[in-house]
Write a protein that holds these residues in place. Structure first.
Motif, mmCIF file in Angstrom:
data_model
loop_
_atom_site.group_PDB
_atom_site.id
_atom_site.type_symbol
_atom_site.label_atom_id
_atom_site.label_comp_id
_atom_site.label_asym_id
_atom_site.label_seq_id
_atom_site.Cartn_x
_atom_site.Cartn_y
_atom_site.Cartn_z
ATOM 1 N N MET A 67 -14.705 -21.563 0.207
ATOM 2 C CA MET A 67 -13.960 -21.995 -0.968
ATOM 3 C C MET A 67 -14.882 -22.463 -2.084
ATOM 4 O O MET A 67 -14.542 -22.341 -3.273
ATOM 5 N N ILE A 68 -16.047 -22.992 -1.736
ATOM 6 C CA ILE A 68 -17.023 -23.350 -2.766
ATOM 7 C C ILE A 68 -17.401 -22.110 -3.576
ATOM 8 O O ILE A 68 -17.393 -22.117 -4.809
ATOM 9 N N GLN A 69 -17.719 -21.022 -2.877
ATOM 10 C CA GLN A 69 -18.086 -19.792 -3.563
ATOM 11 C C GLN A 69 -16.899 -19.216 -4.345
ATOM 12 O O GLN A 69 -17.047 -18.713 -5.461
ATOM 13 N N HIS A 70 -15.728 -19.300 -3.746
ATOM 14 C CA HIS A 70 -14.514 -18.802 -4.389
ATOM 15 C C HIS A 70 -14.246 -19.585 -5.674
ATOM 16 O O HIS A 70 -13.962 -18.993 -6.736
ATOM 17 N N HIS A 71 -14.336 -20.903 -5.591
ATOM 18 C CA HIS A 71 -14.120 -21.757 -6.754
ATOM 19 C C HIS A 71 -15.171 -21.503 -7.829
ATOM 20 O O HIS A 71 -14.863 -21.532 -9.024
ATOM 21 N N ARG A 72 -16.425 -21.303 -7.418
ATOM 22 C CA ARG A 72 -17.481 -21.055 -8.405
ATOM 23 C C ARG A 72 -17.149 -19.846 -9.268
ATOM 24 O O ARG A 72 -17.358 -19.865 -10.484
ATOM 25 N N GLN A 73 -16.633 -18.796 -8.642
ATOM 26 C CA GLN A 73 -16.299 -17.613 -9.428
ATOM 27 C C GLN A 73 -15.128 -17.889 -10.363
ATOM 28 O O GLN A 73 -15.122 -17.446 -11.514
ATOM 29 N N ALA A 74 -14.138 -18.638 -9.891
ATOM 30 C CA ALA A 74 -13.009 -18.989 -10.749
ATOM 31 C C ALA A 74 -13.471 -19.799 -11.954
ATOM 32 O O ALA A 74 -13.000 -19.601 -13.087
ATOM 33 N N VAL A 75 -14.412 -20.715 -11.729
ATOM 34 C CA VAL A 75 -14.951 -21.519 -12.830
ATOM 35 C C VAL A 75 -15.721 -20.629 -13.806
ATOM 36 O O VAL A 75 -15.612 -20.786 -15.028
ATOM 37 N N ASP A 76 -16.502 -19.689 -13.279
ATOM 38 C CA ASP A 76 -17.217 -18.741 -14.143
ATOM 39 C C ASP A 76 -16.235 -17.966 -15.018
ATOM 40 O O ASP A 76 -16.452 -17.775 -16.219
ATOM 41 N N MET A 77 -15.147 -17.504 -14.406
ATOM 42 C CA MET A 77 -14.126 -16.764 -15.148
ATOM 43 C C MET A 77 -13.486 -17.652 -16.214
ATOM 44 O O MET A 77 -13.258 -17.221 -17.351
ATOM 45 N N ALA A 78 -13.202 -18.892 -15.840
ATOM 46 C CA ALA A 78 -12.570 -19.817 -16.775
ATOM 47 C C ALA A 78 -13.472 -20.122 -17.964
ATOM 48 O O ALA A 78 -13.002 -20.248 -19.103
ATOM 49 N N GLU A 79 -14.769 -20.229 -17.724
ATOM 50 C CA GLU A 79 -15.698 -20.536 -18.807
ATOM 51 C C GLU A 79 -15.786 -19.401 -19.823
ATOM 52 O O GLU A 79 -16.060 -19.629 -21.001
ATOM 53 N N LEU A 80 -15.535 -18.182 -19.378
ATOM 54 C CA LEU A 80 -15.562 -17.046 -20.292
ATOM 55 C C LEU A 80 -14.459 -17.139 -21.341
ATOM 56 O O LEU A 80 -14.588 -16.593 -22.441
ATOM 57 N N ALA A 81 -13.378 -17.827 -20.992
ATOM 58 C CA ALA A 81 -12.233 -17.911 -21.901
ATOM 59 C C ALA A 81 -12.536 -18.729 -23.151
ATOM 60 O O ALA A 81 -11.850 -18.577 -24.176
ATOM 61 N N ASP A 82 -13.543 -19.574 -23.088
ATOM 62 C CA ASP A 82 -13.853 -20.447 -24.221
ATOM 63 C C ASP A 82 -13.996 -19.681 -25.528
ATOM 64 O O ASP A 82 -13.456 -20.084 -26.564
ATOM 65 N N ASP A 83 -14.754 -18.589 -25.501
ATOM 66 C CA ASP A 83 -15.011 -17.858 -26.743
ATOM 67 C C ASP A 83 -14.525 -16.420 -26.718
ATOM 68 O O ASP A 83 -14.882 -15.619 -27.583
ATOM 69 N N ARG A 84 -13.680 -16.086 -25.718
ATOM 70 C CA ARG A 84 -13.172 -14.719 -25.630
ATOM 71 C C ARG A 84 -11.653 -14.624 -25.703
ATOM 72 O O ARG A 84 -11.116 -13.646 -26.190
ATOM 73 N N ALA A 85 -10.969 -15.622 -25.192
ATOM 74 C CA ALA A 85 -9.503 -15.588 -25.170
ATOM 75 C C ALA A 85 -8.923 -15.786 -26.568
ATOM 76 O O ALA A 85 -9.488 -16.512 -27.399
ATOM 77 N N SER A 86 -7.794 -15.146 -26.826
ATOM 78 C CA SER A 86 -7.106 -15.337 -28.104
ATOM 79 C C SER A 86 -5.871 -16.205 -27.937
ATOM 80 O O SER A 86 -5.419 -16.850 -28.884
#
Length: 214
Positions: A67-86
């Protein structure tokens, strides 16, 4: 996603995990009947000794590491939204995901350290390695190709891709959490699994609505 930002986050998580482990160890030696990693308590020192870090099984270790690894990827995905999501809704959801899962990574890292287990290394930003593919055997994990596509997307395309990928990712986490609830022994771990199921099921419903699927 810059390597510097991810390195700073990983370093902060490692430092926090180390502090958590020291606190857990101190509590274990104090014999005061309280476990910083759980809601359990005991009225006698002898009972306390058996309810500490050793009161776990292999399923708990697997759950925490995966779950640590699973969560890390979710956090990586979430961080991408900062400057990409509309969409503000996608941005708010990404912030919520990161805010929930970063602390859970720290908590699970503390458990592993207190159990004498290694905390999985985050390899996702190291040259020649991809931590996502290394963990691709877990349900819901994105491939490196998926992550590259998400990183290159922006605007409405990103919003749709993010929701679709995160639904799949959350479904995998729920599956892992259900396994922990049925096979795990460590109280705080099964409690966290229950929280994962509740929170991420609600977020799946929210993302399906965003996509117009419900």
């Amino acid at each position: 996603m810059t390597a510097q930002r991810k390195l700073i986050r990983r370093t902060a998580l490692a430092a926090t995990a180390g502090v958590a482990a020291l606190v857990l160890a101190a509590c274990g030696n104090g014999g005061n009947g309280h476990d910083m990693g759980s809601m359990e308590s005991s009225s006698t020192p002898s009972a306390t000794a058996t309810s500490k870090a050793g009161d776990h099984n292999d399923a708990d270790v697997t759950f925490a590491k995966d779950m640590i690894q699973h969560h890390r990827q979710a956090v990586d995905m979430a961080e991408l939204a900062d400057d990409r999501a509309s969409s503000k809704e996608i941005k708010d959801l990404a912030t919520k995901i990161k805010g929930a899962q970063d602390p859970e990574i720290k908590t699970m890292s503390g458990w592993l350290t207190s159990w004498g287990e290694e905390v999985p290394e985050d390899m996702s930003d190291m040259d020649g390695h991809d931590g996502h593919d290394m963990s691709s055997g877990m349900p819901g994990m994105m491939s490196s190709e998926d992550m590259e596509k998400l990183e290159k997307a922006s605007g409405a395309e990103f919003d749709k891709m993010f929701a679709e990928m995160m639904i799949k990712h959350h479904e995998g986490a729920v599956e892992m959490a259900k396994t922990e609830k049925s096979k795990g022994k460590y109280g705080p771990a099964t409690e966290l699994a229950d929280e994962v199921i509740k929170a991420q099921t609600a977020e799946i419903d929210q993302m399906n609505k965003i996509l117009g699927k419900s």
